[in-house]
Design a protein around this motif. Structure first.
Motif, mmCIF file in Angstrom:
data_model
loop_
_atom_site.group_PDB
_atom_site.id
_atom_site.type_symbol
_atom_site.label_atom_id
_atom_site.label_comp_id
_atom_site.label_asym_id
_atom_site.label_seq_id
_atom_site.Cartn_x
_atom_site.Cartn_y
_atom_site.Cartn_z
ATOM 1 N N LEU A 135 -1.985 -8.074 -7.785
ATOM 2 C CA LEU A 135 -2.679 -7.201 -6.927
ATOM 3 C C LEU A 135 -3.756 -7.921 -5.787
ATOM 4 O O LEU A 135 -4.412 -8.304 -6.058
ATOM 5 C CB LEU A 135 -3.288 -6.055 -7.811
ATOM 6 N N LEU A 174 -7.950 -4.380 -2.439
ATOM 7 C CA LEU A 174 -7.483 -3.170 -1.820
ATOM 8 C C LEU A 174 -8.871 -2.923 -1.115
ATOM 9 O O LEU A 174 -9.998 -2.630 -1.830
ATOM 10 C CB LEU A 174 -6.951 -1.989 -2.245
ATOM 11 N N TRP A 212 -1.481 2.132 -4.406
ATOM 12 C CA TRP A 212 -0.685 0.885 -4.696
ATOM 13 C C TRP A 212 0.820 1.156 -5.070
ATOM 14 O O TRP A 212 0.854 2.008 -5.892
ATOM 15 C CB TRP A 212 -1.148 -0.200 -5.431
ATOM 16 N N VAL A 263 0.780 -1.217 0.047
ATOM 17 C CA VAL A 263 -0.003 0.023 0.054
ATOM 18 C C VAL A 263 0.875 1.184 -0.133
ATOM 19 O O VAL A 263 1.921 1.318 0.624
ATOM 20 C CB VAL A 263 -1.019 -0.028 1.187
#
Length: 470
Positions: free
Chosen positions: A465, A468, A79, A48
């Motif tokens: 990824l 999030l 990111w 992050v």
């Protein structure tokens, strides 16, 4: 006013807690890979993003003494992805299991990324020592006089770092009570007396700050603090540049070239740096950009043939705007040039390694002064009863240090104690010998057009990824 400050502090605390929550749901991933590249160890960091994350990662690598040969980094929204190709100082891969484990555990730890937990700015209390910060006008023999004052006041120097640039000097010194507890100096009156005496020594042309240690767990990163101190002292206004600081009789240092140009179609400002390559160069430039209040969204750096270095950054101010004016552009150029030049020391490098004792540093620096030498930079440490100090020296006019002067110093300090780490004037590999590649192309010609930037980011294809949460 107090109420406003308290409200702002509360808001910052709330933001920090939210950032920690997001980070806890999406912990960083760190991979140290010795198979992906034949010439270097590849370190991949996937995390992050927050302001200062890139600097924190680069700081860990630099503090281990590793050399970054090539790097790519990108922050896409919230990111952050980094790829570093690193070696040790001898050009070998990083194979030590303890070093690899340290990199992974440190970069995956929560407290590394949050300044309220791991502060790298200002004077941070510690139980073991007292921190003294000095800034002012440089002059021959200054460090010798400072050491004599500290020795006379029963202050033992445990570690210190000193930089000079454009007639300015900055130093961060860690001292302990040599006449009492052996730990930090806790008497506030004594601390005030030390500050007053050092201020008098520096003739009122400087700043002196001393802080007693009070709380465990804090840490001041000396090199970042030195950059901040010299920036606050406006050493970048001194002029002269890298070439003018080269000793007489030598070829000038290859020019440090910095260009700052708009990248209007993407809303970024492109910063390109070409200079002579050296250890910790990436730390110095990233530290300066970060502390000036800019965010590096994308970038690529690499070592070039013949000792050159190329760095390219796409930045915005923390408020989201690119560089707004010509005055701001010039300031970015000046500050980056200064950040690169501060650590550069083309003079004679001498290492003193011996058993530590009271007054040792004062005696060594006095010998340098009596032999007509000026200290351009110094790295001082004492651990487990052994002192290991490195000094970068020249004469006051920047002339080469003669062999007979080195012999005289060795005779006074001791044959077994003194080692010549680097003498560019004798070796013929000084400022003019390397880095010619830094001037092959003008700094304004960017190597990576933004539209093609990510074709150079192939290592990122190995990442997936993580979801999030927000």
């Amino acid at each position: 006013m107090a109420l406003t400050a308290a409200a702002a502090s509360g808001g910052d605390a709330h933001d920090d807690e939210y950032a920690k929550l997001v980070r806890g749901m999406n912990p960083p991933r760190v991979v140290v890979d010795n198979e992906a590249c034949d010439e270097a160890t590849v370190i991949r960091v996937d995390s992050v993003s927050s302001h200062g994350t890139l600097l924190a990662v680069v700081q860990v690598i630099a503090d281990l003494g590793l050399v970054i040969r090539k790097a790519y980094f990108s922050s896409d929204g919230s990111w952050f992805m980094d790829v570093f190709n690193v070696t040790d100082r001898d050009g070998n891969k990083v194979l030590d299991d303890q070093t690899i484990s340290y990199i992974q555990t440190t970069l995956e730890a929560d407290d590394w990324y949050y300044p309220e937990v791991r502060n790298t700015v200002g004077i941070v209390p510690a139980e073991e020592y007292t921190v003294i910060e000095l800034t002012g006008t440089d002059r021959p023999g200054l460090l010798s006089e400072v050491c004599a004052v500290l020795a006379g006041m029963r202050c033992a120097v445990r570690s210190a770092e000193l930089w000079t640039h454009n007639t300015r000097v900055a130093a961060v010194v860690h001292v302990t009570d040599d006449g009492g507890s052996g730990g930090a100096i806790e008497d506030e009156a004594r601390i005030a007396d030390i500050s007053t005496r050092l201020g008098n020594l520096l003739r009122g042309q400087s700043g002196v700050r001393a802080a007693a240690a009070a709380a465990p767990g804090g840490l001041t990163h000396k090199e970042r603090r030195l950059h901040q101190m010299m920036f606050d002292d406006r050493d970048y206004d001194g002029g002269g540049g890298a070439a003018s600081s080269s000793p007489r009789g030598r070829s000038p240092t290859p020019a440090t070239e910095v260009s700052v140009t708009p990248c209007a179609e993407r809303g970024y400002t492109a910063v390109v740096v070409r200079c002579r390559d050296r250890p910790k160069l990436l730390f110095d430039t990233v530290c300066t950009i970060t502390d000036m209040g800019y965010v590096i969204h994308h970038g690529a750096v690499s070592s070039e043939p013949r000792g050159g270095a190329y760095q390219e950054y796409y930045i915005r101010h923390v408020d989201g705007d690119p560089v707004r004016s010509e005055a701001e552009r010039q300031r970015v150029v000046q500050c980056l040039e200064a950040a690169i030049e501060r650590r550069t020391a083309d003079g004679l490098a001498l290492e003193v390694r011996t058993g530590d004792r009271a007054g040792l540093l004062s005696d060594v620096t006095r010998i340098f002064r009596e032999n007509g030498l000026t200290i351009r930079r110094a790295e001082i440490s004492s651990e487990r009863g052994e002192a290991v100090d490195t000094f970068y020296l020249s004469d006051p006019q920047g002339h080469p240090v003669e062999a007979k002067t080195i012999d005289a110093i060795r005779a006074q300090i001791g044959e077994a104690t003194l080692r010549v780490k680097h003498n560019p004037f004798a070796d013929g590999d000084g400022a003019g010998g390397g880095g010619g590649g830094a001037t092959d192309d003008v700094a304004g010609s960017t190597a990576f057009l933004f539209g093609n930037l990510f074709k150079f980011y192939r290592p990122f294809q190995n990442f997936s990824l993580i979801k999030l949460y927000s």
